[in-house]
Design a protein around this motif. Structure first.
Motif: not given
Lengths: 164, 432
Positions: A69-84
């Motif tokens: 649902g976010e705006a196209p082009g938005r960058v999301i960072r996710w630390d996979a070590g922190a969880g799924a």
């Protein structure tokens, strides 16, 4: 995939499906910078490929296009070590298992690298053909810059020590 | 007075099948009233898209139809064009095409066996939970799939959407040293494939058999990949060029994909069980012996046993690949030059999921004027619906979740490639 590197950057997705090319575009930008000790690969993101690609690396950065649902082009960072990973990284229509499942499979098998960071670039159009929307191109460039900064920050202190 | 009892079981986004689609099982008064496999990915206008393109582009364009079986699309396309041009390939190029197909069968079958289908048999919701309890087996699957990737990468130019195939042969023939490294990897893969056969044969199998009409290619000497006549367990024996005379694609209201049926009436099955039943005598002794050890019959009519037959086909593919690599002599040239001509060409090859038929018409300059692509899942779709109706009928007293899970497992027997068939999954149980 024989040579190993301390850092690997993996751009996943299919550039022939419009905004799904964001991962490959970010990988290409990092590859162009020719950072020492950094290995860049582009591929489908299936589990066998990912587990092999980040095997032996100190840190792995994965870039993929996501739907949400976010705006196209938005960058999301996710630390996979922190969880799924969130559902946005789930399977796409042409991938048998998505990135989220691949990461959890690696976790179950004890095959996650020490550090695994996933950057998602929100896409909008995933139809057939080449060419991303302008916003997604900017998002891919933003993700590439952020990864370069992370690798730089990790490398600086490591370069000044003896890797004790 | 009979009490009306109706129910619908619906799988909205079937997991662990390639692509997207949905299945609705309608139950009325305790009986199966209908099964509909629906495909909601927009139809893929590849056939129209090919019109006006150069004949040399067909293998690369059609390879984009599927991320799991691009080699199959390339192979059916190049063989159709070579049929059109009347070109025969030298043996080393023919052998390399078979080697490339071995790679795709290994990749595709192993993915399905370990990550998509095995969790069903062992009661896990997905491969991740399977991996937690069975890490060694899942690791073996991942490594085995990688061996398939390596074949495709070497012969096809890259592991996904290979680029080295062209009309008349290949752009580049790999060097001997590269083949030697691959052979070493495949010797490990052959042992892992034999383990996979033993592992899958121990899985608990639902008790379910159907009387199938099998359709597959049959070659005079070989287990089929790229060549052979189209034969059936009902006595059909035709050349690929006669496909349109005996099969027809029909539009059905509930699906974007066309359903394929025999013109004489009746639905049929393509894929591993069909190839196995129609070509058992073409298998190498090692594979027949492995089947005998685990009690797999020549004709398997329990579709759940397809997981074992897929494993046996992986063993075959490893064995075949090693045989091709043993003493391989590269061709003098990587391809045979071909001149365009006006005409019609037919290509039928064995994709991992079954028979894949292509037909092209070109003008004198080699421009494609018409194309027809009939993927295996289109052919299996009506048969999947029939399996579901028969499988669900004695199981209607199960709770909806259990019934839905078991129906999904039955659908996965076909490893349906929904992306290809739309040219597709979700399961709904509708009890009214």
């Amino acid at each position: 995939m024989s040579a190993r590197a301390d850092w690997v950057v993996l751009g996943i997705g299919n550039p022939e499906r419009r905004d799904d090319g964001a991962g490959a575009a970010a990988a290409e930008a990092i590859e162009a910078a020719a950072l020492p000790g950094v290995r860049v690969l582009r591929g489908p993101g299936d589990p066998a490929w990912l587990l092999d690609a980040w095997s032996g690396a100190r840190a792995a950065y994965v870039v993929d296009a996501v739907e949400g649902g976010e705006a196209p082009g938005r960058v999301i960072r996710w630390d996979a070590g922190a969880g799924a990973l969130p559902a946005a990284f789930g399977r796409g229509s042409t991938h048998a298992l998505g990135l989220a499942e691949a990461v959890e499979l690696a976790r179950a098998l004890g095959r996650l690298p020490e550090r695994l960071v996933v950057y998602g670039v929100v896409g909008a159009a995933f139809g057939h053909g080449r060419g991303m929307s302008a916003a997604v191109s900017r998002g891919a460039a933003e993700a590439a810059a952020a990864i370069r900064a992370e690798i730089g920050a990790l490398r600086a202190p490591a370069g000044e020590t003896s890797h004790a | 007075m009979a009490r009306s009892r109706t129910k619908t079981i619906k799988v909205d986004a079937l997991a662990r099948v390639e692509g997207e689609g949905a299945m609705t099982l309608r139950i009325r008064d305790g009986r199966v009233a209908g099964v509909e496999l629906r495909i909601y990915e927009p139809p893929r206008f590849f056939e129209a898209f090919l019109q006006g393109r150069d004949w040399t582009e067909a293998p690369d364009i059609t390879a984009r139809i599927c991320g799991i079986c691009p080699v199959a699309y390339q192979m059916s396309a190049v063989h159709a064009m070579e049929d059109l041009a009347g070109v025969r390939l030298p043996e080393p190029i023919r052998a390399l095409r078979r080697l490339l197909y071995c790679g795709e069968w290994i990749e595709s079958h192993v993915l399905h066996i370990y990550l998509l289908h095995a969790p069903d048999f062992l009661g896990y919701p997905d491969a991740i939970r399977l991996a937690k309890d069975h890490p060694a087996e899942v690791e073996r699957g991942l490594q085995l799939k990688k061996a398939g990737n390596e074949i495709v990468e070497l012969v096809g130019g890259r592991a996904v959407h290979p680029v080295n195939v062209r009309l008349g042969g290949f752009y580049r023939i790999p060097a001997r040293a590269e083949f030697a490294r691959l052979a070493e990897r495949l010797r490990w893969a052959r042992d892992a494939a034999a383990e996979t056969v033993r592992w899958t044969a121990k899985l608990p199998m639902p008790d379910f058999e159907q009387d199938y009409t099998f359709v597959a290619l049959r070659h005079p000497d070989e287990y089929p990949f790229n060549e052979g006549r189209i034969v059936s367990s009902a006595g059909l024996d035709i050349a690929a060029s006669e496909f349109d005379d005996h099969f027809e694609e029909r539009h059905v209201e509930h699906s974007n994909a066309l359903h394929c049926a025999l013109k004489t009436g009746g639905h049929y099955m393509v894929g591993p069980l069909a190839r196995w039943a129609l070509n058992f005598d073409r298998l190498p002794e090692r594979v027949r012996a492995a089947a005998g050890e685990v009690g797999v019959a020549r004709a398997v009519r329990n579709p759940f046993q397809s997981i074992v037959v897929r494993a046996l086909e992986v063993l075959f593919a490893c064995e075949e690949a090693l045989g091709i690599l043993d003493g391989f002599e590269p061709p003098d040239a990587p391809f045979v030059p071909m001149e365009p001509r006006a005409g019609v060409g037919h290509g039928a090859t064995e994709a991992p999921r079954g028979l894949l038929y292509h037909r092209y018409e070109t003008d004198a300059e080699g421009t494609i004027t018409k194309s027809v692509i009939v993927p295996p899942t289109s052919q299996n779709q009506p048969r999947i619906e029939e399996d579901l109706a028969a499988f669900a009928a004695p199981r209607l007293d199960l709770d909806d979740t259990t019934l839905r899970d078991q129906c999904e497992q039955a659908i996965r027997n076909y490893d349906p490639c929904i992306s290809c068939a739309t040219h597709f999954l979700k399961l709904t149980v509708d009890r009214g």
